[in-house]
Write a protein that holds these residues in place. Sequence first.
Motif, PDB file in Angstrom:
ATOM      1  N   ARG A 162     -14.096  17.942 -15.000  1.00 42.63           N
ATOM      2  CA  ARG A 162     -15.705  17.911 -14.709  1.00 42.63           C
ATOM      3  C   ARG A 162     -15.855  19.220 -14.160  1.00 42.63           C
ATOM      4  NH1 ARG A 162     -17.978  14.580 -17.447  1.00 42.63           N
ATOM      5  NH2 ARG A 162     -19.929  15.087 -16.355  1.00 42.63           N
ATOM      6  N   ASP A 163     -17.195  19.806 -14.156  1.00 46.86           N
ATOM      7  CA  ASP A 163     -17.573  21.055 -13.505  1.00 46.86           C
ATOM      8  C   ASP A 163     -18.002  20.687 -12.099  1.00 46.86           C
ATOM      9  OD1 ASP A 163     -18.595  23.451 -12.477  1.00 46.86           O
ATOM     10  OD2 ASP A 163     -20.178  23.572 -14.303  1.00 46.86           O
ATOM     11  N   PRO A 164     -17.386  21.331 -11.041  1.00 47.15           N
ATOM     12  CA  PRO A 164     -17.821  20.974  -9.665  1.00 47.15           C
ATOM     13  C   PRO A 164     -19.146  21.523  -9.377  1.00 47.15           C
ATOM     14  CG  PRO A 164     -15.765  22.754  -9.468  1.00 47.15           C
ATOM     15  CD  PRO A 164     -16.263  22.303 -10.985  1.00 47.15           C
ATOM     16  N   LEU A 165     -19.574  22.561 -10.204  1.00 50.91           N
ATOM     17  CA  LEU A 165     -21.114  22.929  -9.803  1.00 50.91           C
ATOM     18  C   LEU A 165     -22.092  21.998 -10.571  1.00 50.91           C
ATOM     19  CD1 LEU A 165     -20.437  26.683  -9.944  1.00 50.91           C
ATOM     20  CD2 LEU A 165     -20.522  25.250  -8.114  1.00 50.91           C
ATOM     21  N   SER A 166     -21.822  20.920 -11.216  1.00 52.99           N
ATOM     22  CA  SER A 166     -22.719  20.030 -12.025  1.00 52.99           C
ATOM     23  C   SER A 166     -23.615  19.412 -11.354  1.00 52.99           C
ATOM     24  CB  SER A 166     -21.774  19.112 -12.884  1.00 52.99           C
ATOM     25  OG  SER A 166     -21.390  18.110 -12.137  1.00 52.99           O
ATOM     26  N   GLY A 167     -23.489  19.093 -10.032  1.00 55.66           N
ATOM     27  CA  GLY A 167     -24.511  18.212  -9.182  1.00 55.66           C
ATOM     28  C   GLY A 167     -24.038  16.959  -9.412  1.00 55.66           C
ATOM     29  N   GLU A 168     -22.956  16.676  -9.821  1.00 53.26           N
ATOM     30  CA  GLU A 168     -22.382  15.241  -9.804  1.00 53.26           C
ATOM     31  C   GLU A 168     -21.837  14.998  -8.649  1.00 53.26           C
ATOM     32  OE1 GLU A 168     -21.985  15.226 -14.798  1.00 53.26           O
ATOM     33  OE2 GLU A 168     -20.244  15.432 -13.384  1.00 53.26           O
ATOM     34  N   ALA A 195     -37.879  22.624  -8.525  1.00 53.99           N
ATOM     35  CA  ALA A 195     -38.840  22.698  -7.477  1.00 53.99           C
ATOM     36  C   ALA A 195     -39.521  21.443  -7.157  1.00 53.99           C
ATOM     37  CB  ALA A 195     -39.922  23.699  -8.188  1.00 53.99           C
ATOM     38  N   GLY A 196     -39.784  20.984  -5.883  1.00 52.74           N
ATOM     39  CA  GLY A 196     -40.248  19.753  -5.402  1.00 52.74           C
ATOM     40  C   GLY A 196     -39.318  18.710  -5.257  1.00 52.74           C
ATOM     41  N   GLU A 197     -38.008  18.965  -5.678  1.00 53.67           N
ATOM     42  CA  GLU A 197     -36.985  17.936  -5.310  1.00 53.67           C
ATOM     43  C   GLU A 197     -35.900  18.620  -4.585  1.00 53.67           C
ATOM     44  OE1 GLU A 197     -33.924  17.346  -8.735  1.00 53.67           O
ATOM     45  OE2 GLU A 197     -34.849  15.547  -8.721  1.00 53.67           O
ATOM     46  N   THR A 198     -35.744  17.691  -3.280  1.00 52.64           N
ATOM     47  CA  THR A 198     -34.913  18.405  -2.371  1.00 52.64           C
ATOM     48  C   THR A 198     -33.424  18.037  -2.842  1.00 52.64           C
ATOM     49  OG1 THR A 198     -34.727  16.254  -1.321  1.00 52.64           O
ATOM     50  CG2 THR A 198     -36.366  17.928  -0.630  1.00 52.64           C
ATOM     51  N   PRO A 199     -32.330  18.971  -2.301  1.00 54.04           N
ATOM     52  CA  PRO A 199     -30.930  18.458  -2.703  1.00 54.04           C
ATOM     53  C   PRO A 199     -30.574  16.887  -2.637  1.00 54.04           C
ATOM     54  CG  PRO A 199     -31.055  20.751  -1.758  1.00 54.04           C
ATOM     55  CD  PRO A 199     -32.712  19.888  -1.507  1.00 54.04           C
ATOM     56  N   GLN A 200     -31.081  16.514  -1.377  1.00 52.17           N
ATOM     57  CA  GLN A 200     -30.809  15.022  -0.895  1.00 52.17           C
ATOM     58  C   GLN A 200     -31.185  14.228  -1.985  1.00 52.17           C
ATOM     59  OE1 GLN A 200     -32.232  17.123   0.970  1.00 52.17           O
ATOM     60  NE2 GLN A 200     -30.651  17.722   2.543  1.00 52.17           N
ATOM     61  N   GLU A 201     -32.693  14.497  -2.386  1.00 50.16           N
ATOM     62  CA  GLU A 201     -33.272  13.518  -3.391  1.00 50.16           C
ATOM     63  C   GLU A 201     -32.216  13.497  -4.866  1.00 50.16           C
ATOM     64  OE1 GLU A 201     -37.167  15.328  -3.606  1.00 50.16           O
ATOM     65  OE2 GLU A 201     -37.874  13.654  -1.971  1.00 50.16           O
ATOM     66  N   SER A 202     -32.095  14.726  -5.322  1.00 46.99           N
ATOM     67  CA  SER A 202     -31.234  14.664  -6.561  1.00 46.99           C
ATOM     68  C   SER A 202     -30.067  14.144  -6.443  1.00 46.99           C
ATOM     69  CB  SER A 202     -31.171  16.341  -6.945  1.00 46.99           C
ATOM     70  OG  SER A 202     -30.583  17.266  -6.021  1.00 46.99           O
ATOM     71  N   ALA A 203     -29.155  14.360  -5.235  1.00 44.43           N
ATOM     72  CA  ALA A 203     -28.000  13.710  -5.187  1.00 44.43           C
ATOM     73  C   ALA A 203     -28.003  12.392  -5.099  1.00 44.43           C
ATOM     74  CB  ALA A 203     -27.274  14.174  -3.645  1.00 44.43           C
ATOM     75  N   ALA A 204     -29.099  11.719  -4.047  1.00 46.87           N
ATOM     76  CA  ALA A 204     -29.149  10.098  -4.129  1.00 46.87           C
ATOM     77  C   ALA A 204     -29.781   9.969  -5.385  1.00 46.87           C
ATOM     78  CB  ALA A 204     -29.871   9.893  -2.837  1.00 46.87           C
ATOM     79  N   GLY A 205     -30.604  10.654  -6.119  1.00 47.25           N
ATOM     80  CA  GLY A 205     -31.501   9.923  -7.304  1.00 47.25           C
ATOM     81  C   GLY A 205     -30.360   9.513  -8.471  1.00 47.25           C
ATOM     82  N   SER A 206     -30.166  10.316  -9.399  1.00 48.00           N
ATOM     83  CA  SER A 206     -29.412   9.853 -10.600  1.00 48.00           C
ATOM     84  C   SER A 206     -28.171  10.509 -10.969  1.00 48.00           C
ATOM     85  CB  SER A 206     -30.493  10.100 -11.854  1.00 48.00           C
ATOM     86  OG  SER A 206     -30.656  11.486 -11.927  1.00 48.00           O
ATOM     87  N   ALA A 207     -27.600  11.166  -9.695  1.00 45.33           N
ATOM     88  CA  ALA A 207     -26.100  11.987 -10.278  1.00 45.33           C
ATOM     89  C   ALA A 207     -25.081  10.991 -10.596  1.00 45.33           C
ATOM     90  CB  ALA A 207     -26.054  12.780  -9.018  1.00 45.33           C
ATOM     91  N   PRO A 208     -24.521  11.127 -11.625  1.00 44.02           N
ATOM     92  CA  PRO A 208     -23.237  10.458 -11.609  1.00 44.02           C
ATOM     93  C   PRO A 208     -22.284  10.389 -10.516  1.00 44.02           C
ATOM     94  CG  PRO A 208     -23.791  11.710 -13.543  1.00 44.02           C
ATOM     95  CD  PRO A 208     -24.570  12.183 -12.629  1.00 44.02           C
ATOM     96  N   ILE A 209     -21.396   9.364 -10.454  1.00 40.60           N
ATOM     97  CA  ILE A 209     -20.529   9.536  -9.237  1.00 40.60           C
ATOM     98  C   ILE A 209     -19.110   9.232 -10.201  1.00 40.60           C
ATOM     99  CG2 ILE A 209     -19.641   8.170  -7.408  1.00 40.60           C
ATOM    100  CD1 ILE A 209     -22.351   7.071  -7.015  1.00 40.60           C
ATOM    101  N   HIS A 210     -18.243  10.259  -9.660  1.00 44.94           N
ATOM    102  CA  HIS A 210     -16.876  10.083 -10.264  1.00 44.94           C
ATOM    103  C   HIS A 210     -15.720   9.954  -9.490  1.00 44.94           C
ATOM    104  CE1 HIS A 210     -18.627  11.758 -13.729  1.00 44.94           C
ATOM    105  NE2 HIS A 210     -19.262  12.696 -12.949  1.00 44.94           N
ATOM    106  N   LEU A 211     -15.101   8.739  -9.396  1.00 43.58           N
ATOM    107  CA  LEU A 211     -14.025   8.376  -8.439  1.00 43.58           C
ATOM    108  C   LEU A 211     -12.875   9.136  -8.973  1.00 43.58           C
ATOM    109  CD1 LEU A 211     -15.069   4.641  -7.766  1.00 43.58           C
ATOM    110  CD2 LEU A 211     -15.452   6.592  -6.636  1.00 43.58           C
ATOM    111  N   ALA A 212     -11.862   9.604  -8.286  1.00 43.71           N
ATOM    112  CA  ALA A 212     -10.638  10.090  -8.595  1.00 43.71           C
ATOM    113  C   ALA A 212      -9.699   8.897  -8.222  1.00 43.71           C
ATOM    114  CB  ALA A 212     -10.221  11.365  -7.800  1.00 43.71           C
ATOM    115  N   LEU A 213      -9.046   8.244  -9.380  1.00 48.86           N
ATOM    116  CA  LEU A 213      -8.205   7.058  -9.207  1.00 48.86           C
ATOM    117  C   LEU A 213      -7.146   7.551  -8.629  1.00 48.86           C
ATOM    118  CD1 LEU A 213      -8.524   5.725 -12.662  1.00 48.86           C
ATOM    119  CD2 LEU A 213      -9.880   5.105 -10.782  1.00 48.86           C
ATOM    120  N   GLU A 214      -6.489   8.709  -8.396  1.00 53.02           N
ATOM    121  CA  GLU A 214      -5.108   9.075  -7.958  1.00 53.02           C
ATOM    122  C   GLU A 214      -5.387   9.821  -6.375  1.00 53.02           C
ATOM    123  OE1 GLU A 214      -1.935   8.229  -8.961  1.00 53.02           O
ATOM    124  OE2 GLU A 214      -3.037   7.463 -10.374  1.00 53.02           O
ATOM    125  N   PRO A 215      -4.865   9.378  -5.428  1.00 53.12           N
ATOM    126  CA  PRO A 215      -5.130  10.031  -4.003  1.00 53.12           C
ATOM    127  C   PRO A 215      -4.793  11.374  -4.125  1.00 53.12           C
ATOM    128  CG  PRO A 215      -3.256   8.341  -3.858  1.00 53.12           C
ATOM    129  CD  PRO A 215      -3.556   8.300  -5.488  1.00 53.12           C
TER     130      PRO A 215
END
Length: 120
Positions: A59-65, A19-39
Amino acid sequence: MSRYPEWARRGGSAQPADAGETPQESAAGSAPIHLALEPVDFRKSFDGLSVAVVEALGRDPLSGELFVFRNRGGDKLKALYWDGQGFVLLYKRLERGRFVWPSHLPRQPSRHDYKPEDLA
């Protein structure tokens, strides 16, 4: 039996952003970023990329990462993110050039993990 895994059938049952945190703030804030190395096949959309998150990245796609994929040519990116209410899919195509992608990394994992500040 559904063709989709249980997590894909949950729909809106995942916890929304605090509450009080928009999805954009949580996405831009501290969510880990995972790069798939293979195309990946760029015909994939929400469901196909969600399966790739589980199968290729473990990973879990619903993790918010944030999960980032590239095409074979290296000129397109797709990023998948769960904002607490549904999936967000970002698509970027370069008119010229290619994205620089990590190639010097050990090939044991199929992903490379970053924190947002690592990419600043």
